[in-house]
Design a protein around this motif. Structure first.
Motif, PDB file in Angstrom:
ATOM      1  N   GLU A  58       0.841  -1.198   0.000  1.00 49.05           N
ATOM      2  CA  GLU A  58       0.000   0.000   0.000  1.00 49.05           C
ATOM      3  C   GLU A  58       0.879   1.252   0.000  1.00 49.05           C
ATOM      4  N   PRO A  59       0.383   2.337  -0.559  1.00 50.91           N
ATOM      5  CA  PRO A  59       1.105   3.605  -0.401  1.00 50.91           C
ATOM      6  C   PRO A  59       1.016   4.066   1.048  1.00 50.91           C
ATOM      7  N   ALA A  60       2.107   4.562   1.580  1.00 53.40           N
ATOM      8  CA  ALA A  60       2.122   5.042   2.963  1.00 53.40           C
ATOM      9  C   ALA A  60       1.349   6.350   3.073  1.00 53.40           C
ATOM     10  N   VAL A  61       0.586   6.467   4.142  1.00 49.87           N
ATOM     11  CA  VAL A  61      -0.126   7.714   4.417  1.00 49.87           C
ATOM     12  C   VAL A  61       0.873   8.730   4.950  1.00 49.87           C
ATOM     13  N   GLN A  62       0.912   9.882   4.341  1.00 49.26           N
ATOM     14  CA  GLN A  62       1.855  10.915   4.755  1.00 49.26           C
ATOM     15  C   GLN A  62       1.328  11.662   5.991  1.00 49.26           C
ATOM     16  N   HIS A  63       2.250  12.296   6.724  1.00 43.96           N
ATOM     17  CA  HIS A  63       1.887  13.070   7.917  1.00 43.96           C
ATOM     18  C   HIS A  63       1.001  12.217   8.841  1.00 43.96           C
ATOM     19  N   LEU A  64       1.453  11.000   9.076  1.00 41.86           N
ATOM     20  CA  LEU A  64       0.614   9.976   9.703  1.00 41.86           C
ATOM     21  C   LEU A  64       0.398  10.180  11.194  1.00 41.86           C
ATOM     22  N   ARG A  65      -0.852  10.059  11.591  1.00 40.25           N
ATOM     23  CA  ARG A  65      -1.237   9.847  12.983  1.00 40.25           C
ATOM     24  C   ARG A  65      -2.096   8.589  13.013  1.00 40.25           C
ATOM     25  N   GLU A  66      -1.835   7.708  13.961  1.00 37.91           N
ATOM     26  CA  GLU A  66      -2.638   6.487  14.099  1.00 37.91           C
ATOM     27  C   GLU A  66      -3.665   6.712  15.202  1.00 37.91           C
TER      28      GLU A  66
END
Length: 412
Positions: A225-233
């Motif tokens: 999958e493409p990584a989500v940028q500016h990530l918060r989980e």
């Protein structure tokens, strides 16, 4: 009279040890005025053991010694009741039978959380907590899960599924296909594991190749999958069944790496405290360990989110729970781009680490009360099942006969 609850854990899973921690937390929190916990430990080679010593997490420091003081058992059904029977059976006499009223599933990962154990419990005829066979299987298979979420209109990150045989028969071509489909950075993960096992982040072709090899060592299929940028989980738990469910408060895991790893979840610091300083039940973590399951992870509870985004997380969490027809308690994990505020459902955990008790404590539901509700849902599910018809009046075999020549080559 107390309800006899078999707390099942272990199994042939890479999350075996995490399962033991979850089970010990749950067994310690059960209200002894209502319940009598019975340990039911599954070894990594699939044997069942029970014994009072298996309710003490200290016993698991030396598993061979613990099993030598426990009793091997097999599940049996007799007179419409469920029992654990000592094994091997005695040459003379009946052996030992332990009646079980319900099972509390505290298992994680393949071969136990994925519908395999749930199928056994169905045949055993015993009420059990958590999802049924189909929902458990869907909740473990990340590709099937993603398809169900998309069909329900729930936002998910796009992905590509790759089979081990096809990938290694044309590795360079498959890497070209991935790079043509998505820009770096990429997330590579096994299609059917939990606890972030086997997940890697790839920033170039070499790290992508290494990530693929790592993921394929755990599963026959891998998702890229493409990584989500500016990530918060962001995580949110759900409790209930198809007739009604509610969402917990939200949490934000605060991990040091750019992927929430197995080590972040279960081996990081933070002691044994859950949300807002709530302590995990006694004996929840082995002496010398750094934490107690998911309760040890550094987290912000409730998550620092605008009210409208919190509401959206809860809405999607409930929708994801419904999409796989889940029951019991589940945790839905989200990916949030903190710059664009795009929100994606990452996955649903049908038996979350620590049963997500820390999220419910923060929502005003103490752990013993959460377990109460899980058992009630299990008994309700069993009552609903008993209302269904699994046979109908027929005399098909009364005049049945084999075709000429006997059964050889014939089909039923």
């Amino acid at each position: 009279m107390s309800i006899k609850i078999a707390v099942v854990c272990g199994g042939s899973s890479v999350e075996h040890e995490v399962s033991v921690i979850t089970a010990m937390q749950a067994a310690a929190a059960l209200d002894r005025a209502k319940y009598q916990p019975i340990a039911l430990y599954i070894t990594k080679d699939g044997r069942f053991f029970t014994g009072d010593n298996l309710l003490d997490i200290a016993s698991y420091r030396d598993i061979p010694a613990a099993l030598s003081r426990a009793m091997q058992v097999v599940p049996v059904r007799e007179n419409n009741k469920s029992y654990l029977m000592s094994y091997p059976p005695k040459t003379l006499g009946r052996g030992t039978f332990i009646e079980v009223d319900a099972v509390l599933t505290a298992v994680h990962g393949t071969n136990v959380e994925d519908g395999t154990l749930q199928g056994l419990l169905e045949y055993w005829g015993v009420p059990y907590t958590g999802c049924g066979v189909c929902a458990s299987a869907c909740g473990m298979d990340k590709w099937v899960m993603k398809a169900l979420f998309k069909a329900a209109g729930i936002p998910c990150v796009d992905g590509l599924l790759l089979d081990r045989t096809a990938y290694f028969s044309e590795e360079e071509g498959k890497l070209d296909e991935i790079e043509a489909r998505f820009p770096y950075p990429l997330i590579v993960k096994p299609s059917n594991l939990g606890s972030s096992v086997g997940i890697s982040k790839a920033r170039d072709r070499q790290s992508l190749q290494e990530a693929m090899q790592n993921a394929f060592s755990y599963a026959p299929a891998v998702i890229v999958e493409p990584a989500v940028q500016h990530l918060r989980e962001i995580n949110c738990a759900v409790l209930g069944d198809r007739d009604g469910a509610e969402a917990s408060v939200c949490e934000e895991p605060l991990n040091a790496t750019d992927i929430l790893t197995f080590g972040d979840k279960y081996m990081g610091g933070g002691g044994s405290k859950g949300a807002k300083g709530a302590k995990a039940p006694a004996k929840a973590a082995p002496a010398g360990s750094k934490g107690a399951g998911m309760a040890s992870l550094t987290r912000k509870v409730p998550a620092d989110l605008p009210d409208e985004l919190t509401a959206k997380v809860k809405e999607y969490a409930l929708a994801a729970f419904k999409a796989i027809d889940a029951s019991g308690v589940a945790r839905v994990d989200f990916l949030l781009d903190d710059e664009t505020k795009a929100l994606y459902v990452n996955e649903i955990n049908t038996i979350p680490g620590s049963l997500a008790f820390y999220l419910w404590e923060a929502a005003g539901v103490p752990f013993p009360q959460l377990l109460d509700r899980l058992v009630s849902l299990a008994l309700k599910k069993q009552r609903d099942k008993e209302k269904l018809s699994f046979s109908f009046e027929t005399n098909l075999l009364a005049n049945a006969s084999l075709p000429s020549g006997g059964a050889k080559g014939s089909k039923a």
